[in-house]
Design a protein around this motif. Structure first.
Motif, PDB file in Angstrom:
ATOM      1  N   LYS A 164     -10.812 -13.699  33.395  1.00 38.33           N
ATOM      2  CA  LYS A 164     -11.746 -14.245  32.484  1.00 38.33           C
ATOM      3  C   LYS A 164     -13.123 -13.331  32.102  1.00 38.33           C
ATOM      4  O   LYS A 164     -12.964 -12.457  32.139  1.00 38.33           O
ATOM      5  CB  LYS A 164     -11.834 -15.023  32.968  1.00 38.33           C
ATOM      6  CG  LYS A 164     -11.198 -16.160  33.245  1.00 38.33           C
ATOM      7  CD  LYS A 164     -11.817 -18.082  32.756  1.00 38.33           C
ATOM      8  CE  LYS A 164     -10.714 -18.831  34.380  1.00 38.33           C
ATOM      9  NZ  LYS A 164     -12.022 -20.272  34.292  1.00 38.33           N
ATOM     10  N   ILE A 165     -12.432 -13.008  30.353  1.00 33.89           N
ATOM     11  CA  ILE A 165     -13.782 -12.356  29.517  1.00 33.89           C
ATOM     12  C   ILE A 165     -14.090 -13.085  28.698  1.00 33.89           C
ATOM     13  O   ILE A 165     -13.320 -13.874  27.898  1.00 33.89           O
ATOM     14  CB  ILE A 165     -13.063 -10.635  29.454  1.00 33.89           C
ATOM     15  CG1 ILE A 165     -14.161 -10.655  28.435  1.00 33.89           C
ATOM     16  CG2 ILE A 165     -11.658 -11.299  28.219  1.00 33.89           C
ATOM     17  CD1 ILE A 165     -13.759  -8.674  28.296  1.00 33.89           C
ATOM     18  N   THR A 166     -15.305 -13.499  28.312  1.00 33.72           N
ATOM     19  CA  THR A 166     -15.148 -14.195  27.238  1.00 33.72           C
ATOM     20  C   THR A 166     -14.773 -13.266  25.928  1.00 33.72           C
ATOM     21  O   THR A 166     -14.977 -11.272  25.344  1.00 33.72           O
ATOM     22  CB  THR A 166     -16.778 -14.010  26.607  1.00 33.72           C
ATOM     23  OG1 THR A 166     -17.727 -13.010  26.867  1.00 33.72           O
ATOM     24  CG2 THR A 166     -18.014 -15.353  27.999  1.00 33.72           C
ATOM     25  N   ASN A 167     -14.689 -13.833  25.179  1.00 34.43           N
ATOM     26  CA  ASN A 167     -14.661 -13.343  23.132  1.00 34.43           C
ATOM     27  C   ASN A 167     -15.457 -12.127  22.970  1.00 34.43           C
ATOM     28  O   ASN A 167     -15.465 -10.789  22.367  1.00 34.43           O
ATOM     29  CB  ASN A 167     -14.639 -14.576  22.023  1.00 34.43           C
ATOM     30  CG  ASN A 167     -13.091 -15.286  22.868  1.00 34.43           C
ATOM     31  OD1 ASN A 167     -12.314 -14.729  23.226  1.00 34.43           O
ATOM     32  ND2 ASN A 167     -12.765 -16.063  21.821  1.00 34.43           N
ATOM     33  N   LYS A 168     -16.979 -12.499  23.243  1.00 37.08           N
ATOM     34  CA  LYS A 168     -18.293 -11.284  22.660  1.00 37.08           C
ATOM     35  C   LYS A 168     -18.007 -10.760  23.347  1.00 37.08           C
ATOM     36  O   LYS A 168     -18.174  -9.150  23.255  1.00 37.08           O
ATOM     37  CB  LYS A 168     -19.514 -12.086  22.762  1.00 37.08           C
ATOM     38  CG  LYS A 168     -20.543 -11.108  22.499  1.00 37.08           C
ATOM     39  CD  LYS A 168     -21.728 -12.298  22.570  1.00 37.08           C
ATOM     40  CE  LYS A 168     -22.672 -11.230  22.652  1.00 37.08           C
ATOM     41  NZ  LYS A 168     -24.085 -12.062  22.518  1.00 37.08           N
ATOM     42  N   SER A 169     -17.708 -10.659  25.456  1.00 36.47           N
ATOM     43  CA  SER A 169     -18.221  -8.825  25.724  1.00 36.47           C
ATOM     44  C   SER A 169     -16.368  -8.374  25.169  1.00 36.47           C
ATOM     45  O   SER A 169     -16.134  -7.377  25.286  1.00 36.47           O
ATOM     46  CB  SER A 169     -17.484  -9.520  27.141  1.00 36.47           C
ATOM     47  OG  SER A 169     -18.490 -10.785  27.333  1.00 36.47           O
ATOM     48  N   LEU A 170     -15.099  -9.125  25.109  1.00 41.03           N
ATOM     49  CA  LEU A 170     -13.653  -8.645  24.973  1.00 41.03           C
ATOM     50  C   LEU A 170     -14.647  -7.463  23.467  1.00 41.03           C
ATOM     51  O   LEU A 170     -14.109  -7.077  23.489  1.00 41.03           O
ATOM     52  CB  LEU A 170     -12.710  -9.153  24.629  1.00 41.03           C
ATOM     53  CG  LEU A 170     -11.367  -8.774  24.114  1.00 41.03           C
ATOM     54  CD1 LEU A 170     -10.903  -8.035  25.267  1.00 41.03           C
ATOM     55  CD2 LEU A 170     -10.470  -9.828  23.270  1.00 41.03           C
ATOM     56  N   TYR A 171     -15.005  -7.956  22.295  1.00 45.06           N
ATOM     57  CA  TYR A 171     -15.145  -7.199  21.446  1.00 45.06           C
ATOM     58  C   TYR A 171     -16.268  -6.260  21.246  1.00 45.06           C
ATOM     59  O   TYR A 171     -15.697  -5.448  21.283  1.00 45.06           O
ATOM     60  CB  TYR A 171     -15.638  -8.238  20.175  1.00 45.06           C
ATOM     61  CG  TYR A 171     -14.973  -9.623  19.488  1.00 45.06           C
ATOM     62  CD1 TYR A 171     -13.229  -9.165  18.742  1.00 45.06           C
ATOM     63  CD2 TYR A 171     -14.570 -10.090  19.763  1.00 45.06           C
ATOM     64  CE1 TYR A 171     -12.849  -9.905  18.493  1.00 45.06           C
ATOM     65  CE2 TYR A 171     -14.140 -11.533  18.970  1.00 45.06           C
ATOM     66  CZ  TYR A 171     -12.928 -11.365  18.958  1.00 45.06           C
ATOM     67  OH  TYR A 171     -12.291 -12.106  17.883  1.00 45.06           O
ATOM     68  N   LYS A 172     -17.382  -6.219  22.395  1.00 46.51           N
ATOM     69  CA  LYS A 172     -17.949  -5.569  22.058  1.00 46.51           C
ATOM     70  C   LYS A 172     -17.431  -4.576  23.416  1.00 46.51           C
ATOM     71  O   LYS A 172     -17.629  -3.073  22.442  1.00 46.51           O
ATOM     72  CB  LYS A 172     -19.284  -5.900  23.321  1.00 46.51           C
ATOM     73  CG  LYS A 172     -20.650  -5.113  23.793  1.00 46.51           C
ATOM     74  CD  LYS A 172     -21.802  -5.608  24.490  1.00 46.51           C
ATOM     75  CE  LYS A 172     -22.765  -4.876  24.237  1.00 46.51           C
ATOM     76  NZ  LYS A 172     -23.728  -5.349  25.315  1.00 46.51           N
ATOM     77  N   LYS A 173     -16.661  -4.858  23.378  1.00 50.47           N
ATOM     78  CA  LYS A 173     -16.080  -4.090  24.432  1.00 50.47           C
ATOM     79  C   LYS A 173     -15.313  -2.601  24.769  1.00 50.47           C
ATOM     80  O   LYS A 173     -14.672  -1.745  24.067  1.00 50.47           O
ATOM     81  CB  LYS A 173     -15.232  -4.494  26.448  1.00 50.47           C
ATOM     82  CG  LYS A 173     -14.704  -3.038  27.072  1.00 50.47           C
ATOM     83  CD  LYS A 173     -14.610  -3.543  28.213  1.00 50.47           C
ATOM     84  CE  LYS A 173     -13.978  -2.670  29.964  1.00 50.47           C
ATOM     85  NZ  LYS A 173     -13.630  -3.545  30.830  1.00 50.47           N
ATOM     86  N   CYS A 174     -14.727  -3.068  23.560  1.00 50.92           N
ATOM     87  CA  CYS A 174     -13.893  -2.938  22.800  1.00 50.92           C
ATOM     88  C   CYS A 174     -13.824  -2.631  21.105  1.00 50.92           C
ATOM     89  O   CYS A 174     -13.172  -1.171  20.190  1.00 50.92           O
ATOM     90  CB  CYS A 174     -12.431  -3.455  22.144  1.00 50.92           C
ATOM     91  SG  CYS A 174     -11.458  -3.788  23.756  1.00 50.92           S
ATOM     92  N   GLN A 175     -15.683  -2.487  21.269  1.00 47.79           N
ATOM     93  CA  GLN A 175     -16.111  -2.200  19.482  1.00 47.79           C
ATOM     94  C   GLN A 175     -15.593  -1.751  18.784  1.00 47.79           C
ATOM     95  O   GLN A 175     -15.270  -1.728  16.988  1.00 47.79           O
ATOM     96  CB  GLN A 175     -16.343  -0.458  19.674  1.00 47.79           C
ATOM     97  CG  GLN A 175     -17.020   0.209  21.006  1.00 47.79           C
ATOM     98  CD  GLN A 175     -17.180   1.812  20.666  1.00 47.79           C
ATOM     99  OE1 GLN A 175     -16.511   1.979  19.784  1.00 47.79           O
ATOM    100  NE2 GLN A 175     -18.462   2.027  21.431  1.00 47.79           N
ATOM    101  N   GLU A 176     -14.990  -3.650  19.091  1.00 47.02           N
ATOM    102  CA  GLU A 176     -14.080  -4.631  17.556  1.00 47.02           C
ATOM    103  C   GLU A 176     -14.284  -6.162  16.871  1.00 47.02           C
ATOM    104  O   GLU A 176     -15.901  -6.157  17.469  1.00 47.02           O
ATOM    105  CB  GLU A 176     -12.489  -5.135  18.440  1.00 47.02           C
ATOM    106  CG  GLU A 176     -11.775  -3.622  17.539  1.00 47.02           C
ATOM    107  CD  GLU A 176     -11.078  -3.534  16.136  1.00 47.02           C
ATOM    108  OE1 GLU A 176     -11.330  -4.364  15.644  1.00 47.02           O
ATOM    109  OE2 GLU A 176     -11.041  -2.527  16.629  1.00 47.02           O
ATOM    110  N   LYS A 177     -14.119  -5.764  16.046  1.00 48.79           N
ATOM    111  CA  LYS A 177     -14.766  -7.655  15.264  1.00 48.79           C
ATOM    112  C   LYS A 177     -13.278  -8.629  15.123  1.00 48.79           C
ATOM    113  O   LYS A 177     -12.147  -8.259  15.462  1.00 48.79           O
ATOM    114  CB  LYS A 177     -15.429  -7.567  14.204  1.00 48.79           C
ATOM    115  CG  LYS A 177     -15.430  -6.883  12.968  1.00 48.79           C
ATOM    116  CD  LYS A 177     -16.183  -6.156  12.474  1.00 48.79           C
ATOM    117  CE  LYS A 177     -15.439  -5.610  10.667  1.00 48.79           C
ATOM    118  NZ  LYS A 177     -16.646  -5.668  10.220  1.00 48.79           N
ATOM    119  N   PRO A 178     -13.551  -9.658  14.812  1.00 48.35           N
ATOM    120  CA  PRO A 178     -12.812 -10.583  14.534  1.00 48.35           C
ATOM    121  C   PRO A 178     -11.908  -9.584  13.423  1.00 48.35           C
ATOM    122  O   PRO A 178     -12.207  -9.594  11.973  1.00 48.35           O
ATOM    123  CB  PRO A 178     -13.352 -12.068  14.774  1.00 48.35           C
ATOM    124  CG  PRO A 178     -14.326 -12.031  15.018  1.00 48.35           C
ATOM    125  CD  PRO A 178     -15.294 -10.566  14.834  1.00 48.35           C
TER     126      PRO A 178
END
Length: 360
Positions: free
Chosen positions: A238-252
């Motif tokens: 599991k990974i939070t949306n916030k962590s996923l975006y931060k790890k990929c340097q992305e945003k919605p």
């Protein structure tokens, strides 16, 4: 058009250019088009006897598309004089012709007479490709138009976003060998490749989309699913949306679409009033306020108003007068950029509330 570049009459294009460019420039073009030597390649080898060509322009030459555009536009202007200007149901004129390179749309309340158009084009040695000619009926009762493609995009936003998802999924799957090499390729490199080779396909022409909140959330979820695949994160991890975006340097994706939407809007409003996009934008507001049967469609002005509501902006796009106000604002690039950034930050703040939710 069929073999459009190969049918250009050089004498005619030079006659047309006489009314546009100076004599010195005309002399240069005449020199570039004269004594053109061509050859044929058969089974991978060139023939020994080249020949001279006095028609067409060389494909691949940087001057050719410019000359062809001028040549075709001259023919289309002659056609335009024979076509009645269609009048919309709300009383304003609508465009009778939209052209992009050699793809031309003729718009009206009746299907265009292709045979009559061909008569004019034959004066310029141009030929309509009847096999590629399509007739599209835009009607509330018919929905075949939703799957008609124009400049790489389907007319209907929902159909187009679904097609973009399919195309980007195919592109992502072709690069599976990259995403699965955890120890050999850095995450930053994977993300760079994803943005260049996959996300660019997904977001093609996204500035024209008018999506509801639900549709945007579906796109965001689809985007996160692709990011998880790149990072090779699978159930039960599991990974939070916030962590996923931060790890990929992305945003919605919804924020990136919002940015593209306002960039495109500003670009159009800064352009001349007579360009097709500007004409149709102003024509749209003539019918605003009229009652329509069925649920009204989500349009770009609707979505732009939704964005403006995030920052409590005093302007709302409900009439032609308000459009004139926001057009005046768009002329100042600095003010427009500041407003766009403010809208993006407000939209991001409203979305971060759900970023800490675990993504399975």
């Amino acid at each position: 058009m069929s073999a459009a570049f190969d049918t250009i009459n050089r004498s005619q294009i030079l006659d047309i250019l006489k009314t546009i460019i100076k004599e010195d420039e005309l002399r240069i073009v005449r020199f570039l088009l004269s004594n053109t030597e061509m050859n044929t390649k058969i089974n991978g080898s060139l023939k020994a006897m080249p020949f001279m060509s006095n028609v067409s322009t060389s494909q691949g030459d940087s001057l050719s598309p410019v000359l062809f555009t001028i040549y075709l536009e001259n023919a289309l202007r002659e056609i335009r004089t024979t076509l009645p200007e269609p009048i919309s149901s709300y009383g304003g004129e609508i465009l009778s012709k939209i052209a992009y390179a050699d793809d031309v749309d003729f718009i009206g309340h009746e299907y265009a007479n292709i045979a009559k158009i061909q008569e004019t084009l034959e004066k310029y040695q141009l030929k309509v490709n009847t096999d590629k000619t399509e007739f599209t009926l835009l009607s509330k009762s018919e929905e075949d138009w939703k799957k008609v493609k124009k400049v790489g995009s389907l007319i209907d936003d929902n159909e187009d976003t679904e097609r973009r998802k399919q195309l980007s999924s195919t592109a992502l799957s072709r690069l599976n060998y990259l995403w699965l090499k955890d120890n050999k390729i850095k995450t930053a490199t994977k993300i760079h490749l994803y943005k260049s080779l996959v996300k660019s396909i997904l977001l093609y022409n996204c500035g024209t989309w008018a999506l509801t909140h639900t549709e945007e959330e579906k796109l965001n979820a689809f985007h996160r699913k692709q990011l998880k695949k790149i990072l090779n994160i699978k159930f039960p991890v599991k990974i939070t949306n916030k962590s996923l975006y931060k790890k990929c340097q992305e945003k919605p994706l919804s924020l990136q679409i919002l940015e593209s939407r306002w960039k495109l809007c500003g670009h159009i409003l800064r352009r001349h009033r007579d360009i097709p996009a500007n004409k149709e934008t102003h024509a749209y507001f003539i019918q605003c306020g009229k009652n329509h049967r069925r649920r009204p469609r989500t349009t770009l002005p609707t979505v732009l108003n939704r964005d403006l509501a995030l920052i409590d902006h005093e302007i709302r796009l409900h009439s032609s007068d308000e459009l004139d106000k926001i057009t005046a604002l768009a002329q100042d690039r600095r003010q427009w950029h500041e407003m766009t950034v403010k809208i993006e930050r407000a939209a991001e703040a409203s979305q971060t509330e759900n970023w800490d939710a675990p993504l399975h």
